[in-house]
Design a protein around this motif. Structure first.
Motif, PDB file in Angstrom:
ATOM      1  N   LYS A  53      -0.777  -5.954  -7.382  1.00 19.06           N
ATOM      2  CA  LYS A  53      -1.033  -7.251  -6.746  1.00 19.06           C
ATOM      3  C   LYS A  53      -0.952  -8.381  -7.771  1.00 19.06           C
ATOM      4  CE  LYS A  53      -1.940  -6.148  -2.426  1.00 19.06           C
ATOM      5  NZ  LYS A  53      -1.108  -6.666  -1.297  1.00 19.06           N
TER       6      LYS A  53
ATOM      7  N   ASN B 149      -4.544   0.633 -10.370  1.00 19.12           N
ATOM      8  CA  ASN B 149      -3.095   0.494 -10.347  1.00 19.12           C
ATOM      9  C   ASN B 149      -2.655  -0.416  -9.208  1.00 19.12           C
ATOM     10  OD1 ASN B 149      -0.352   1.439 -11.262  1.00 19.12           O
ATOM     11  ND2 ASN B 149      -0.281   2.145  -9.148  1.00 19.12           N
ATOM     12  N   TYR B 150      -3.302  -0.283  -8.041  1.00 18.87           N
ATOM     13  CA  TYR B 150      -2.974  -1.127  -6.892  1.00 18.87           C
ATOM     14  C   TYR B 150      -3.307  -2.593  -7.186  1.00 18.87           C
ATOM     15  CZ  TYR B 150      -2.793  -2.701  -2.033  1.00 18.87           C
ATOM     16  OH  TYR B 150      -2.493  -3.364  -0.866  1.00 18.87           O
TER      17      TYR B 150
ATOM     18  N   HIS C  32      -2.402   5.558  -2.379  1.00 16.49           N
ATOM     19  CA  HIS C  32      -3.583   5.787  -1.550  1.00 16.49           C
ATOM     20  C   HIS C  32      -3.283   6.625  -0.312  1.00 16.49           C
ATOM     21  CE1 HIS C  32      -5.308   2.468  -3.930  1.00 16.49           C
ATOM     22  NE2 HIS C  32      -6.473   2.959  -3.571  1.00 16.49           N
TER      23      HIS C  32
ATOM     24  N   ARG D  49      -6.034   4.977  -9.059  1.00 16.55           N
ATOM     25  CA  ARG D  49      -5.187   4.394  -8.021  1.00 16.55           C
ATOM     26  C   ARG D  49      -5.604   2.973  -7.687  1.00 16.55           C
ATOM     27  NH1 ARG D  49      -5.625   8.463  -3.095  1.00 16.55           N
ATOM     28  NH2 ARG D  49      -7.812   8.015  -3.568  1.00 16.55           N
TER      29      ARG D  49
ATOM     30  N   SER E  99       1.084   2.423  -3.536  1.00 18.16           N
ATOM     31  CA  SER E  99      -0.175   2.420  -4.282  1.00 18.16           C
ATOM     32  C   SER E  99      -0.715   3.813  -4.587  1.00 18.16           C
ATOM     33  CB  SER E  99      -1.230   1.642  -3.488  1.00 18.16           C
ATOM     34  OG  SER E  99      -1.541   2.321  -2.271  1.00 18.16           O
TER      35      SER E  99
ATOM     36  N   VAL F 157       0.829  -1.206   0.000  1.00 19.94           N
ATOM     37  CA  VAL F 157       0.000   0.000   0.000  1.00 19.94           C
ATOM     38  C   VAL F 157       0.867   1.262   0.000  1.00 19.94           C
ATOM     39  CG1 VAL F 157      -0.163   0.148   2.524  1.00 19.94           C
ATOM     40  CG2 VAL F 157      -2.016   1.070   1.116  1.00 19.94           C
TER      41      VAL F 157
END
Length: 442
Positions: A126, A121-122, A65, A118, A63, A60
């Protein structure tokens, strides 16, 4: 006995000493070899490091965020010549007037909404982490297959060396018998010379095979990360998974083959890339905040001698790219084409893997049949040699016929050894294609 006989005797004695020493060597089992390779093979270590990098990137923290916080500070010093005229008509002139300013602030920036870019993209990060795990698994599978290719090469040459040594022992006995028969006038010198030629050929064959065995042992040591002792033995016993079902393995191949899993993961990543591109059509909303401090030390011409300010400020901003010259549209279209290409690649891959599996399965079954035939041929060749040997001792067959029976038995043993390990490697190839190579007991 002449020098040639002494040399041959010393050669055979040296070989027997080597083999006797080998009897007390450590036996490396397939399970031990696999464990050493997985722990110490450099290719596997590199693959695991790449997985660790992908895991860090999928955090994270990478990421987007989380908010960003920055600190700023500054200082300014002025030395001025100032001439000032005030509103009441007075004026003053300052030479070398000093003034200074200091400031510090903490700034916060946080994107509340960016069109879900976002989030996609995250998810991609993963998926790429999972793809790196599949790539590491592929490296491990290839390493294990390479390991067993070398391992069974060692096993085959070990059995070949034993068979050739046995042939050499028989040739030694034949030479001794030929010398006795010649000494007692029961045969001509030709029988002795033929026996010498055969024992020389057997000795050369043994030396070459033994050298090959030492070389492939070094190869096995490299695959296991140079963790094996200087000399060792391997387990020559081979168990075949005769309960394998062609239909079940083909089904697993289409769902669990490493290449199929990788292309599926590529499709998922590309789908997310399309969604991420489309998120640029939506606006982005951000939050900003600042806590600041400033201090001004003014010169005498200023109304205030010193001023100090502290404060907190915040704001919300909206950014919406109404038209970016077509860059987003082009990016989305290209991503959609890339997705279609991934799906086409999967169809082609499934077709090729189905063919490869069927070829590998048939090759495995053929090699199993050849191995069984070679096993039966050993019995026939052994019986033929035993009968020929008895007749040779009774003088009912000549040395050429005896030698042919001896070579037939040796070739049968060498062919059997080759067929056994080729069948096992063919089985491992089938298991790799079906994705079951890491799920079996070695």
């Amino acid at each position: 006995m002449n020098i040639r006989y002494i040399a041959i005797g010393l050669l055979m004695l040296t070989g027997m000493v080597k083999i006797t020493a080998q009897q007390n060597l450590q036996v490396i089992t397939p399970d031990q070899a696999v464990a050493l390779a997985l722990e110490n093979n450099y290719g596997v270590k590199l693959a695991n490091n790449y997985v660790a990098i992908a895991e860090n990137e999928a955090s994270v923290l990478n990421s987007g965020h989380l908010p960003t916080v920055t600190g700023n500070a500054g200082a300014v010093y002025n030395l001025d010549n100032t001439e000032a005229e005030f509103s009441n008509g007075e004026s003053t002139k300052l030479n070398g007037a000093e003034s200074s300013r200091y400031n510090a602030s903490v700034n916060l920036n946080y994107t509340l909404f960016d069109g879900l870019g976002r989030a996609y993209n995250y998810k991609q990060l993963k998926q790429r982490y999972q793809l790196s795990e599949l790539e590491a698994r592929e490296t491990i599978e290839n390493t294990i297959l390479q390991l067993f290719t070398v391992y069974y090469n060692v096993a085959q040459l070990t059995e070949n060396t034993s068979a050739i040594r046995q042939t050499l022992t028989i040739s030694k006995d034949r030479l001794a018998r030929a010398n006795y028969q010649f000494d007692y006038g029961q045969s001509t010198k030709l029988g002795v010379l033929n026996a010498e030629v055969d024992i020389n050929n057997d000795s050369i064959n043994y030396i070459n095979t033994y050298q090959q065995l030492k070389n492939v042992k070094r190869d096995l040591n490299v695959v296991t990360g140079n963790m094996l002792p200087q000399d060792f033995e391997v387990d020559t016993k081979v168990n075949f998974l005769l309960q394998l079902s062609r239909e079940a393995l083909l089904e697993k191949t289409l769902s669990n083959n490493i290449a199929v899993l990788q292309v599926n993961k590529g499709i998922t990543i590309t789908e997310l890339d399309v969604r991420k591109g489309r998120s640029a059509y939506l606006p982005s909303v951000g939050l900003t905040g600042t806590y600041g401090w400033s201090k001004n030390n003014n010169n005498a011409a200023s109304f205030l001698a010193v001023s100090t300010n502290t404060g907190l400020s915040g704001g919300v901003n909206l950014r919406w790219s109404l038209f970016d010259g077509g860059t987003t549209i082009t990016r989305v279209k290209n991503a959609e084409i890339a997705l279609e290409n991934q799906k086409l690649m999967k169809k082609q891959l499934v077709m090729n893997i189905t063919r490869d599996f069927n070829n590998a399965w048939d090759d495995y079954q053929n090699k199993l049949d050849i191995y069984r035939i070679q096993e039966a041929n050993i019995v026939t060749s052994q019986n033929n040699f035993n009968r020929t040997q008895e007749k040779f001792k009774l003088g009912q067959v000549n040395s050429i016929e005896f030698r042919q029976a001896q070579l037939n038995l040796l070739n049968a043993e060498l062919n059997r050894n080759q067929a056994k390990y080729q069948a096992k490697l063919a089985e491992l190839q089938v298991l790799q294609l079906s994705g079951e190579l890491l799920n079996i007991d070695f």
